[in-house]
Design a protein around this motif. Structure first.
Motif, PDB file in Angstrom:
ATOM      1  N   ARG A   1       1.327 -14.743 -33.615  1.00 41.31           N
ATOM      2  CA  ARG A   1       0.819 -15.369 -34.836  1.00 41.31           C
ATOM      3  C   ARG A   1       1.238 -16.839 -34.961  1.00 41.31           C
ATOM      4  NH1 ARG A   1      -3.255 -13.092 -35.785  1.00 41.31           N
ATOM      5  NH2 ARG A   1      -3.161 -10.851 -36.027  1.00 41.31           N
TER       6      ARG A   1
ATOM      7  N   GLN B   1      -7.319 -17.616 -39.566  1.00 39.83           N
ATOM      8  CA  GLN B   1      -7.336 -16.384 -38.774  1.00 39.83           C
ATOM      9  C   GLN B   1      -6.566 -15.252 -39.457  1.00 39.83           C
ATOM     10  OE1 GLN B   1      -6.094 -18.844 -35.354  1.00 39.83           O
ATOM     11  NE2 GLN B   1      -7.398 -17.515 -34.126  1.00 39.83           N
ATOM     12  N   LEU B   2      -5.940 -15.579 -40.576  1.00 45.29           N
ATOM     13  CA  LEU B   2      -5.164 -14.559 -41.285  1.00 45.29           C
ATOM     14  C   LEU B   2      -5.911 -14.100 -42.533  1.00 45.29           C
ATOM     15  CD1 LEU B   2      -1.731 -16.373 -41.193  1.00 45.29           C
ATOM     16  CD2 LEU B   2      -2.425 -14.495 -39.750  1.00 45.29           C
ATOM     17  N   SER B   3      -5.615 -12.893 -42.980  1.00 47.86           N
ATOM     18  CA  SER B   3      -6.189 -12.408 -44.237  1.00 47.86           C
ATOM     19  C   SER B   3      -5.417 -13.000 -45.405  1.00 47.86           C
ATOM     20  CB  SER B   3      -6.098 -10.891 -44.272  1.00 47.86           C
ATOM     21  OG  SER B   3      -4.749 -10.516 -44.351  1.00 47.86           O
TER      22      SER B   3
ATOM     23  N   MET C   1      -1.843 -11.832 -45.680  1.00 49.04           N
ATOM     24  CA  MET C   1      -1.005 -12.370 -44.604  1.00 49.04           C
ATOM     25  C   MET C   1      -0.677 -13.836 -44.848  1.00 49.04           C
ATOM     26  SD  MET C   1      -0.117 -10.171 -42.455  1.00 49.04           S
ATOM     27  CE  MET C   1      -0.292  -8.592 -43.236  1.00 49.04           C
ATOM     28  N   ARG C   2      -1.675 -14.584 -45.378  1.00 55.35           N
ATOM     29  CA  ARG C   2      -1.432 -15.997 -45.683  1.00 55.35           C
ATOM     30  C   ARG C   2      -0.345 -16.138 -46.734  1.00 55.35           C
ATOM     31  NH1 ARG C   2      -7.440 -16.886 -46.833  1.00 55.35           N
ATOM     32  NH2 ARG C   2      -8.251 -16.695 -44.733  1.00 55.35           N
TER      33      ARG C   2
END
Lengths: 352, 396
Positions: free
Chosen positions: A162, A169-171, A174-175
């Motif tokens: 990551r 690219q993260l949900s 996740m962000r």
């Protein structure tokens, strides 16, 4: 369980405050317009390990308060007065360079929208490592493994891979975790979270709140939680400050505050939200909107929307009176706790 | 689900009481890529086979997280998004097959209230012109003068003063704008109103005003509502029946009270346990089911049960490869209106299957772009924190 929490709470109360905000006032001034006081004499303390909530609707000044503490408000067009005492230093009188040294190291912030708070063209790893390079003097090479460790800590899977990913690219969840990783990178003593879960779905919100709770318990970081969601506050905060029109109208520990709200605004808020655990009784809205507010300097701003105004409310400014660990700004407080849906009027159905 | 939908034993419903019948509706959005020629390289399965019936005069709540397809379903019902497959039968007419003038006329019966009241009202139209437009289009009034008395009524019904007619949307507060949006929907005497997140843009104190208004109007005009929302407390408050969506399909449907007291689907259980309740005493006691990771990509949904990748009750058999149908579940004394799409709903409810830790599954990030705000990978959780066999909805 409850005794230990009460004991812990009592112990926290004894300690000297980590952050002490006194009479913080933020005035927005625009050329040719009346100055507007977004925050009006706000004072509160945050002790080490304590979670303090700032609650209110949009426009009540909760976010401006946090930005003023972090000195993130633009210099032009607004005036900040009062003191923000952080371990003996007044943050408001520090030079810009000194403040930059503290931001991210001693006090860190988590914002509402994780996508716009992360740099879209910089890989995640670099964004986390940046904090360590700036404050810890680490090299990029040394900081990267620490960054991976931090991502792992906040529950991001496969952290080493990551590091090279970009925010898109993260949900969303996740962000927000990545943003929390950046905030806790230097183990700050105070974390300010401004609506950290508002942009997220409930199941993701539950994950993020659990993470924040865990971080606070493990590291002893103090947390200022800014939110409009009374449900979030009920589960997380030790002390709750309710803001209305730029001023604190009520303060109390969460249990007494929710059990026995004294200010008609707090009471009204609790009566107006539908609850998941209650059947569909008619709600008691607070009539009108913030546009009806009176100016604080010669009245109570909430008086036009209040369920029980008395004559003095529109003539004299109520003062914040402190007693038994609670504070209240009201001429005619609610007496018997929760007045329930029947007590309020349904006038609110008519918009004013 | 051709069997007549039964409500609680007391009020069995004849077929003609069903206003809207949604049968196997699918909405798939093609994903195109290419420089000169667009090639369809896949689909986003936004709505993937939904059956539901809505009875006259009821309020049906549709809940789910962002990206679950609830808004797309709402739009498909109004044919604002033509369904890829399936039928939407409204009052005996299949709306999905209507075209042109027939569809336009039919729209009089189906109206929508949008989430963001400012962007759904034309800033350059006065309130009067906004409200008259629909009435003219459907031949209710020829011009503003003729419509005047009706406009007054409408404004009074939604709680706005008559002076509002000559004002423009920016002159109102958020709550008042939403009232204008509701008045516009009402102006053509619709039978069904689909409200997509009607209160989520409003402050809590104003939310309650609009929620009460929706309830009053339903009584006054005998409306049928579909309320789409992510806020479970709001939905519970106003709905008679609730459908829970996950990744394009309904996973559970029941009367509001039943759903909240006895959620049967593992996703519903987790969803309900995640909603914070503004009462510290309950919050201290409550045990949450923390779901692991995020919603999988709707362009590459998991096989079998859509929820199996995050389900703490997942079993070795069936869950991975057999897609569960939405079926009526009978558990001693349960109202038969409770439908759930889970192979093991009865066993989970009886406590025969214990929740377990969900092992993180490494799913390769999908190669498709997903229009939703969700990432394309599955995430590893900090561990599942489930209620230890107890009822997760305790305290609800």
């Amino acid at each position: 369980m409850t005794t230990t929490t009460t004991e812990r709470r009592a112990a926290v109360r004894e300690t000297a405050p980590l952050l002490s905000v006194r009479d913080l006032t933020v005035t927005f001034q625009r050329h040719g317009e009346e100055p507007f006081r977004a925050v009006d004499g706000v004072s509160f303390d945050v002790r080490p390990g304590e979670t303090v909530g700032l609650v209110g609707e949009s426009g009540c000044g909760k976010s401006v308060t946090s930005l003023a503490i972090m000195r993130l408000l633009p210099k032009r067009g607004n005036k900040v007065t009062g003191t923000v005492n952080f371990e003996g230093t007044d943050l408001l009188s520090l030079s810009d360079a000194k403040m930059r040294d503290r931001r991210g190291r001693d006090i860190a912030m988590v914002f509402q929208d994780p996508l716009s708070s992360l740099n879209p063209v910089v890989p995640l790893g670099v964004q986390v490592a940046e904090v360590l390079e700036r404050h810890r003097g680490m090299s990029r090479k040394a900081a990267m493994p620490v960054a991976a460790e931090l991502l792992k800590r906040v529950g991001i899977p496969d952290p080493v891979r990551r590091l090279r990913d970009y925010p898109h690219q993260l949900s969303g969840g996740m962000r927000q975790r990545a943003l929390i990783a950046i905030a806790v990178a230097c183990a700050p003593r105070l974390l300010i979270a401004d609506e950290p879960t508002t942009a997220l779905d409930v199941t993701i919100q539950a994950q993020i709140l659990a993470l924040l709770k865990e971080l606070v318990e493990d590291t002893g970081t103090a947390l200022i939680m800014i939110t409009h969601d009374l449900g979030v506050v009920a589960g997380l905060c030790d002390e709750v400050n309710v803001l209305y029109g730029g001023r604190i109208v009520e303060r109390g520990d969460r249990h007494p505050l929710f059990r026995d709200p004294r200010h008609p605004y707090t009471n009204g808020l609790l009566a107006s939200i539908p609850r998941l655990d209650a059947a569909g009784e008619r709600l008691t809205p607070i009539p009108g909107s913030v546009a009806d507010n009176l100016p604080w300097d010669h009245a109570c701003a909430f008086a036009p929307r209040c369920s029980q105004p008395i004559e003095i409310c529109t003539q004299v400014t109520p003062q914040l009176e402190v007693a038994d660990g609670r504070a209240l700004r009201c001429h005619n407080p609610v007496t018997s706790g929760w007045s329930g849906p029947s007590a309020g009027q349904t006038e609110g159905d008519v918009a004013r | 689900m051709s069997v007549t939908e039964e409500s609680k034993a007391t009020e069995a419903t004849p077929d003609d009481d069903i206003l809207l019948n949604v049968e196997g509706v699918k909405v798939h959005f093609p994903i195109k890529r290419g420089v000169i020629f667009d090639k369809t390289i896949g689909y986003v399965y936004a709505v993937d086979g939904v059956d539901l019936q809505i009875r006259r005069g009821e309020t049906y709540g549709l809940v789910g997280e962002s990206g679950c397809g609830k808004s797309t379903l709402g739009r498909a019902i109004l044919n604002l998004e033509p369904p890829t497959d399936g039928h939407v039968i409204f009052d005996g007419v299949d709306i999905a097959s209507l075209k042109g003038e027939d569809l336009r006329r039919k729209r009089q019966d189906l109206q929508m209230v949008f989430q963001d009241p400012l962007s759904s009202l034309d800033p350059r139209q006065s309130v009067e012109s906004i409200l008259v437009e629909g009435m003219k289009a459907h031949g209710i009034a020829k011009d503003a003068k003729e419509a005047r008395p009706r406009l007054r009524e409408l404004l009074a019904a939604v709680g706005l003063p008559p002076q509002a007619l000559s004002k423009y949307p920016h002159e109102f507060s958020g709550g008042q704008r939403q009232r204008i949006g509701i008045a516009r929907a009402l102006s053509v005497n619709p039978k069904l109103i689909v409200a997509d997140e009607p209160v989520s843009a409003l402050d809590v104190s104003v939310q309650a005003q609009v929620i009460n208004l929706l309830g009053d109007l339903q009584e006054e005009f005998g409306l049928t509502y579909i309320i789409i929302a992510h806020d479970l407390a709001v939905v519970r408050h106003i709905s008679d029946r609730i459908g829970v969506m996950y990744l394009g399909s309904l996973v559970e449907e029941a009367a509001a009270a039943d759903l909240y007291t006895t959620p049967l689907h593992p996703y519903t259980k987790a969803l309900l346990s995640a909603v914070p309740i503004p009462d510290p005493d309950i919050e201290d006691e409550r045990e949450q089911i923390l779901l692991t990771g995020d919603l999988p990509s709707p362009s590459n949904p998991p096989s079998g049960c859509r929820f199996h990748t995050r389900c703490p009750w997942r079993q070795e058999t069936r869950c991975d490869d057999e897609r569960p149908a939405l079926r009526v579940v009978e558990i001693d004394g349960f109202p038969s209106g409770h439908r759930v799409a889970c192979h093991f709903a009865e066993q989970i409810h009886r406590g025969e299957i214990e929740p377990h830790k969900v092992e993180p599954i490494a799913v390769d990030p999908s190669s498709f772009e997903v229009p939703e705000d969700h990432g394309t990978m599955m995430a590893e959780p900090p561990g599942v924190n489930t209620a230890s066999g107890g009822d997760p909805a305790r305290g609800l």
